[in-house]
Scaffold this motif. Sequence first.
Motif, short mmCIF file in Angstrom:
data_model
loop_
_atom_site.label_atom_id
_atom_site.label_comp_id
_atom_site.label_asym_id
_atom_site.label_seq_id
_atom_site.Cartn_x
_atom_site.Cartn_y
_atom_site.Cartn_z
N LYS A 95 -15.98 -3.98 -3.96
CA LYS A 95 -16.47 -3.64 -5.29
C LYS A 95 -15.34 -3.25 -6.24
CE LYS A 95 -21.11 -2.10 -3.94
NZ LYS A 95 -21.86 -2.96 -4.88
N GLY A 96 -14.10 -3.18 -5.72
CA GLY A 96 -12.95 -2.89 -6.56
C GLY A 96 -12.89 -1.46 -7.05
N ILE A 97 -13.41 -0.52 -6.25
CA ILE A 97 -13.42 0.87 -6.71
C ILE A 97 -12.49 1.75 -5.87
CG2 ILE A 97 -15.72 0.76 -7.72
CD1 ILE A 97 -16.83 1.99 -5.21
N ILE A 98 -11.68 1.15 -5.03
CA ILE A 98 -10.70 1.91 -4.27
C ILE A 98 -9.40 1.11 -4.24
CG2 ILE A 98 -11.45 0.94 -2.06
CD1 ILE A 98 -10.68 3.57 -0.72
N LYS A 99 -8.30 1.76 -4.46
CA LYS A 99 -7.01 1.09 -4.43
C LYS A 99 -6.59 0.85 -2.99
CE LYS A 99 -5.04 4.33 -6.78
NZ LYS A 99 -4.03 5.17 -7.50
N LYS A 100 -6.07 -0.35 -2.70
CA LYS A 100 -5.66 -0.65 -1.34
C LYS A 100 -4.36 0.05 -0.99
CE LYS A 100 -6.63 -4.42 0.71
NZ LYS A 100 -6.71 -5.80 1.21
N LYS A 101 -3.54 0.39 -1.99
CA LYS A 101 -2.37 1.24 -1.76
C LYS A 101 -2.73 2.60 -2.32
CE LYS A 101 2.63 1.55 -1.98
NZ LYS A 101 3.90 0.87 -2.31
N ASN A 102 -2.83 3.59 -1.45
CA ASN A 102 -3.47 4.83 -1.84
C ASN A 102 -2.77 6.03 -1.21
OD1 ASN A 102 -5.67 6.61 -2.73
ND2 ASN A 102 -6.91 4.73 -2.78
N ILE A 103 -3.28 7.20 -1.51
CA ILE A 103 -2.82 8.40 -0.83
C ILE A 103 -3.93 8.87 0.10
CG2 ILE A 103 -1.34 9.10 -2.74
CD1 ILE A 103 -3.41 11.21 -3.47
N ASN A 154 -8.35 0.26 8.45
CA ASN A 154 -9.37 -0.02 7.45
C ASN A 154 -8.78 -0.61 6.17
OD1 ASN A 154 -11.52 0.85 9.04
ND2 ASN A 154 -11.32 2.97 8.38
N HIS A 155 -7.57 -1.19 6.30
CA HIS A 155 -6.94 -2.00 5.24
C HIS A 155 -6.49 -1.18 4.04
CE1 HIS A 155 -8.61 -5.15 7.70
NE2 HIS A 155 -9.83 -4.76 7.42
N ILE A 156 -6.17 0.11 4.26
CA ILE A 156 -5.61 0.95 3.21
C ILE A 156 -4.14 1.22 3.55
CG2 ILE A 156 -5.72 3.18 2.04
CD1 ILE A 156 -8.08 1.38 1.42
N GLU A 157 -3.25 0.89 2.62
CA GLU A 157 -1.83 1.15 2.79
C GLU A 157 -1.52 2.52 2.18
OE1 GLU A 157 2.53 -0.56 1.35
OE2 GLU A 157 0.71 -1.73 0.96
N LEU A 158 -1.00 3.41 3.00
CA LEU A 158 -0.75 4.77 2.53
C LEU A 158 0.67 4.91 1.98
CD1 LEU A 158 -2.42 6.73 5.46
CD2 LEU A 158 -3.24 6.61 3.10
N GLU A 159 0.77 5.47 0.80
CA GLU A 159 2.08 5.79 0.24
C GLU A 159 2.43 7.26 0.46
OE1 GLU A 159 1.56 6.67 -4.40
OE2 GLU A 159 0.97 4.62 -3.87
#
Length: 511
Positions: free
Chosen positions: A153-161, A318-323
């Motif tokens: 739905k495009g409501i969460i950034k894939k590169k995130n904290i 879960n496909h989230i890249e953490l910075e």
Amino acid sequence: MLQRNYQMEISFSKYKELYDILIPKNNKWRRMKEELDFSFVYDFLEDSYSKKRGRTAIDAVVMFKLLMLKTESGLSDEGLVEMVNVNMEYKYFLGLDPEEINIIDPSSLTKFRRQRIAKYEKDEEGKIIKTEDKSQELMDMLISKTVDLAITKGIIKKKNIGIVDSTHTISMYGHVTPREKMIKVSKELRKKIYQLDESMKEKMPKKREASGLIEDEIEYCNELLKVILEDGRYVEVPNIKETMNLLKEVVEDTEYELEYSKDQDAKIGHKTADTEFFGYKTHIMMSEERIITAANITTGEKHDGKQLETLIKKTEENHIELEAVVGDGAYSEKDNLEYCEKKGIKNVSKLSKTVTHGNGKNKEDFEYNKDAGMYVCKAGHMAIRKAKQGKKEDGTQVECYYFDVDKCKHCPFKEGCYKEGAKSKTFNVKIKNDTHIAQMDYMKTEEFAEYYSHRYKIEAKNAELKNVYHYDQSNACGQSGITIQGAITLYLANLKRIYKLEAEKKEQNID
């Protein structure tokens, strides 16, 4: 046998149009029914149903949805089934016709939790033992599905904290035995009856002598329920009826766990040096948008910081890249700083006084509780005081933690830990001021302050889980019970957040 016809049933009810009249299009239960594909439940539970024998089971999706409704409503199993009879949005969510009632026996929900998600069998001695537990797998799957939905739905950034913290849940029995729980609830039930009719005291079963046997208390509670049911005047009084349902569930759960004297999985945890709880911890990582990306459930005494690596790995799966990861002092221990550096992830946690956990003897048996500022031993006992020893100048300074030696003398884990006859028991931690110099420098930067400003969000999330979804207390016994409850709770919380963010996004596009 696993029934798979839930989404293919055709309704010929003449009252079907009531749903369009009574339930708004933006109702969350309506949206979940119409927008979400629950067929994953069939695949997840495929091996939990016999393919060759037995009656066709109640539809697994219906059972799963009932768990969702139970989690949000906070009702007993029987109370939930009765609510479904009169609640139109619940009926629509379950795929029922408006006139349908009594779709299942309340005991089916208990069986679903115990025989489909967590399996129990009797051993050769007749004791009930857990043979399989898919509750953590269920939690990981449900979180993964909601994160995927948020990404789609495009409501969460894939590169995130990743914002991390834990929230505690009190055991179903609290820090009491099942016998004590039954005594408390049966007393509450009698009190409510007597408020309406004191003459009922003459009809109530005689209390057992204080034998201390759980079997005697089970027998008394069953007799008490029988008397009230046979009288018939009070079974439909709402507050009495719900208390009766609760007592029946406690008795049933206790009979199932009869070999235990209390919730054997739960452990004592400490929020501060003066406060404790008996239960579990749910360790959570969530994104900047407040979508939960990973969770892990442990017993109450476990140290928060030890769960960071697991939460990072699950979030990445879960496909989230953490910075960056943002947390309190519990996550600033040396191993976590080194792990984050290796992964190229910024560790945004403030250093606590003691961060180099585990330099003493038997270090794996001691956990640091950052809220209390004390160590907790394997048995769950917290140190009673601490003192610094040695010289800072020559690098020999240690922090010495003292434990209650009277507890150590009788501890089941004392072998190899407590020396028989010793007048004290201590655990020493070497203080290394130079280990975290780089982190101390980073804490002074504007970047650190900017990341750390997001930490409050997870405190609000923990409050939501407890206040909205009744996650302050477990509704079932054992770690599998709390994990199933946690899985559904986090699933609902994520869906609610996704719907809210989606609505905000639409409003912004309109403007």
